[in-house]
Every structure is written in structure tokens, then in C-alpha cells.
Design a protein around this motif. Sequence first.
Motif, PDB file in Angstrom:
ATOM      1  N   SER A 124       0.819  -1.220   0.000  1.00  0.00           N
ATOM      2  CA  SER A 124       0.000   0.000   0.000  1.00  0.00           C
ATOM      3  C   SER A 124       0.852   1.270   0.000  1.00  0.00           C
ATOM      4  CB  SER A 124      -0.909   0.019   1.238  1.00  0.00           C
ATOM      5  OG  SER A 124      -0.138  -0.037   2.430  1.00  0.00           O
ATOM      6  N   GLU A 125       2.177   1.117  -0.121  1.00  0.00           N
ATOM      7  CA  GLU A 125       3.078   2.269  -0.094  1.00  0.00           C
ATOM      8  C   GLU A 125       3.483   2.640  -1.520  1.00  0.00           C
ATOM      9  OE1 GLU A 125       3.636   3.873   2.578  1.00  0.00           O
ATOM     10  OE2 GLU A 125       2.936   2.466   4.091  1.00  0.00           O
ATOM     11  N   SER A 126       2.581   3.243  -2.236  1.00  0.00           N
ATOM     12  CA  SER A 126       2.822   3.546  -3.652  1.00  0.00           C
ATOM     13  C   SER A 126       3.906   4.597  -3.855  1.00  0.00           C
ATOM     14  CB  SER A 126       1.521   4.024  -4.312  1.00  0.00           C
ATOM     15  OG  SER A 126       1.022   5.179  -3.648  1.00  0.00           O
ATOM     16  N   ASP A 127       4.215   5.386  -2.823  1.00  0.00           N
ATOM     17  CA  ASP A 127       5.170   6.475  -2.989  1.00  0.00           C
ATOM     18  C   ASP A 127       6.629   6.028  -2.915  1.00  0.00           C
ATOM     19  OD1 ASP A 127       4.699   5.814  -0.357  1.00  0.00           O
ATOM     20  OD2 ASP A 127       5.064   7.818   0.431  1.00  0.00           O
ATOM     21  N   ILE A 128       6.903   4.893  -2.260  1.00  0.00           N
ATOM     22  CA  ILE A 128       8.290   4.476  -2.091  1.00  0.00           C
ATOM     23  C   ILE A 128       8.744   3.478  -3.148  1.00  0.00           C
ATOM     24  CG2 ILE A 128       7.858   2.528  -0.535  1.00  0.00           C
ATOM     25  CD1 ILE A 128      10.717   5.108  -0.321  1.00  0.00           C
ATOM     26  N   TYR A 161      11.742   7.016   5.322  1.00  0.00           N
ATOM     27  CA  TYR A 161      11.791   6.088   6.443  1.00  0.00           C
ATOM     28  C   TYR A 161      11.715   6.818   7.774  1.00  0.00           C
ATOM     29  CZ  TYR A 161      12.048   1.291   7.753  1.00  0.00           C
ATOM     30  OH  TYR A 161      11.699   0.053   8.189  1.00  0.00           O
ATOM     31  N   TYR A 162      12.336   7.982   7.859  1.00  0.00           N
ATOM     32  CA  TYR A 162      12.251   8.752   9.098  1.00  0.00           C
ATOM     33  C   TYR A 162      10.801   9.143   9.375  1.00  0.00           C
ATOM     34  CZ  TYR A 162      13.313  11.951  12.846  1.00  0.00           C
ATOM     35  OH  TYR A 162      13.355  12.557  14.071  1.00  0.00           O
ATOM     36  N   ARG A 163      10.074   9.518   8.327  1.00  0.00           N
ATOM     37  CA  ARG A 163       8.663   9.882   8.512  1.00  0.00           C
ATOM     38  C   ARG A 163       7.848   8.680   8.955  1.00  0.00           C
ATOM     39  NH1 ARG A 163       7.986  13.809   3.162  1.00  0.00           N
ATOM     40  NH2 ARG A 163       9.149  15.574   4.031  1.00  0.00           N
ATOM     41  N   LYS A 164       8.178   7.505   8.414  1.00  0.00           N
ATOM     42  CA  LYS A 164       7.502   6.289   8.858  1.00  0.00           C
ATOM     43  C   LYS A 164       7.813   6.013  10.325  1.00  0.00           C
ATOM     44  CE  LYS A 164       5.004   4.908   5.558  1.00  0.00           C
ATOM     45  NZ  LYS A 164       3.551   4.794   5.750  1.00  0.00           N
ATOM     46  N   ALA A 165       9.071   6.221  10.709  1.00  0.00           N
ATOM     47  CA  ALA A 165       9.463   6.027  12.099  1.00  0.00           C
ATOM     48  C   ALA A 165       8.717   6.999  13.001  1.00  0.00           C
ATOM     49  CB  ALA A 165      10.974   6.221  12.244  1.00  0.00           C
ATOM     50  N   GLU A 166       8.532   8.224  12.513  1.00  0.00           N
ATOM     51  CA  GLU A 166       7.813   9.236  13.286  1.00  0.00           C
ATOM     52  C   GLU A 166       6.359   8.823  13.497  1.00  0.00           C
ATOM     53  OE1 GLU A 166       7.227  13.176  11.499  1.00  0.00           O
ATOM     54  OE2 GLU A 166       8.333  13.975  13.217  1.00  0.00           O
ATOM     55  N   GLU A 167       5.733   8.287  12.442  1.00  0.00           N
ATOM     56  CA  GLU A 167       4.357   7.782  12.563  1.00  0.00           C
ATOM     57  C   GLU A 167       4.286   6.627  13.546  1.00  0.00           C
ATOM     58  OE1 GLU A 167       2.940   6.683   8.726  1.00  0.00           O
ATOM     59  OE2 GLU A 167       3.291   8.658   7.836  1.00  0.00           O
ATOM     60  N   PHE A 168       5.266   5.739  13.462  1.00  0.00           N
ATOM     61  CA  PHE A 168       5.318   4.579  14.345  1.00  0.00           C
ATOM     62  C   PHE A 168       5.484   5.021  15.792  1.00  0.00           C
ATOM     63  CE2 PHE A 168       7.728   1.155  16.443  1.00  0.00           C
ATOM     64  CZ  PHE A 168       6.871   0.083  16.228  1.00  0.00           C
ATOM     65  N   GLU A 169       6.377   5.981  16.018  1.00  0.00           N
ATOM     66  CA  GLU A 169       6.615   6.494  17.365  1.00  0.00           C
ATOM     67  C   GLU A 169       5.349   7.144  17.918  1.00  0.00           C
ATOM     68  OE1 GLU A 169       9.647   9.555  19.676  1.00  0.00           O
ATOM     69  OE2 GLU A 169       9.007   9.943  17.625  1.00  0.00           O
ATOM     70  N   LYS A 170       4.657   7.879  17.063  1.00  0.00           N
ATOM     71  CA  LYS A 170       3.428   8.552  17.491  1.00  0.00           C
ATOM     72  C   LYS A 170       2.377   7.536  17.914  1.00  0.00           C
ATOM     73  CE  LYS A 170       0.143  12.114  16.009  1.00  0.00           C
ATOM     74  NZ  LYS A 170      -0.245  13.037  14.917  1.00  0.00           N
TER      75      LYS A 170
END
Length: 292
Positions: A124-128, A161-170
Amino acid sequence: MQEGIEERYFVSESNSASFKIFVHEYSSPLHWHKYLEILYILEGRVLVSINGKERIVEPGTLIFINTKEEHYTDFINHEKHKILCIQFDADILYTLGGIGHEMKYIAALLNHKVPYPAYIDLESESDILPILYELLKEVEEKKVGYEMILKADFYKLIVWYYRKAEEFEKDVRMQGIRENRSDEERMNIVFRYVSENYMYPITTSDAADYVFLSYSYFCKMFKKHMKITFMEYLNKVRMVEAKKLLVHTNLSIGDVASRIGYRDQNYFTRLFKETYQMTPSSYRKEEGKGKE
């Protein structure tokens, strides 16, 4: 290397050893390294272990392995698999921008201060996906200027990946805060947030967002428990750290200000004087006399 096992190296900057891209179809023994590694499963199922936790992954899975994490990959019932492996030295990330950006984003990720998802299903990650396939295409074809595209894609990949990590942390914080709903527990989370982030240009709104409270409620809660505003508390923490740096380092006053989150040296000096009734330079001289 065993017969029939394929490893195709596409790029290796031998001078700087900054990054490598290759496809391999073999199992790797338990090991760790100082560089970051991203694996993308192209074909077949693979057994992956990171820090002692095993998982069977399917094609289309992206795997993030941080520095010094023990890991290995292995076959499942001798099934063939194919893995796109991207390795890059952490130092390459420090060319992204200024010191503030390095400390806030890159250092936090490399020092394991940002919780991150080790496995991501990219269906579902069409952007990466276009970035990954562009990396593969560019290193295979090696057209004029491909090195510049590779480096740009590396930057895009690490930011994604940092943004994904930020979402995960949130998500992790939200779950924890929902389980600990008292204001006292929220305050403890804020104290920890300040101790880990006072060196960055954080605001009251940042702190309120961190504990998922409205700005007005957060301000009332903080003032009720601390009898001062959040920014007053943050400044107190920074002033304590400033005293340590003034006494125990030879940093300039401007560098001390920058290290504790102030971009304006004059503002820092004025605030320090209001707090301790002397300038940072005077404080350093006075404390220096006491040590002679």
C-alpha cells in the motif's frame, strides 16, 4: 560462495565506501555492522532475524536494519529468494544539511532514539516503490549522471523512512498515553521529552502535541503542576545545561547557546543574566577561579 548462488553487485563507491546496492540470493550468517541496511524482498519467502526475533517475510516487504543490530537471513525449505540490498555508511547522511537537521533527524535515528518499524509491507506504499525501482534501474543501466540520481534517491529513501518512524513512534506514544491518562503521568512524559529535546527549538505547541493534548489544556495542566509556564521550565532546564557547558568545556558562548537550543546568542546572554545575575562569560570566569 556456493555454486549456483548469485550475488550481483551494481554499485560500490570504493573510495568512500559510502553506499552499495546489490541483489543476493543466499543466506547470510548472524552479524552486525556500523552501516545502515535496507532489504527489499523481490522474490520468494525469507526467514529474517533482527536482535534475536525471527520473522518470515513475503515478497514486497521492506526491512530496516539499524547500526549495530544483530541479524541474519536464511532460506525457508530451500525455497529460492531474491533480495535487493541497500547499504550505506551513516556518514553519508550528514551531508543532508546543517547541524540542526543532523541532530534533530539523523542523529536521533542512528542513535536508536526513534522507535521505527523494522518491517513494512509496501503493497500500500505507492510512494516508495518507484524510488526503489529507480535505484535498481539506474545502477543496472548506469546512464550518464546516474550517480546523482542514486544519491538523490538515497536521501528520499531515508527521509521517507524517518517519517515512517515518526508515525510509528506517534502510535506507540498514543497507545501508552491512552493507557496512562492521569495528568501526573502526562507530566512525566513531558519531563522526559524536555530532557531529550531541550537542545532543539521546541515550543509549547510541540510539547502539547507530544502528549496529544490541546494547547489550552496543556498550558493549564502544566501551570497547575509546576507553577510556571512550559517555556519558563524549558528555559530553566537549558540554563542548568548552559552552566555545565560553561564550566566543563571550552565552547564559545555562541556555541553554548546553540548546543542548548538558542539560535540567538544575545537572547541567551540576556536570559542567563536574568537568571543568575551575571553574564555567561562572568560565570565562566568565577567558576574557573574556584578551580584554581
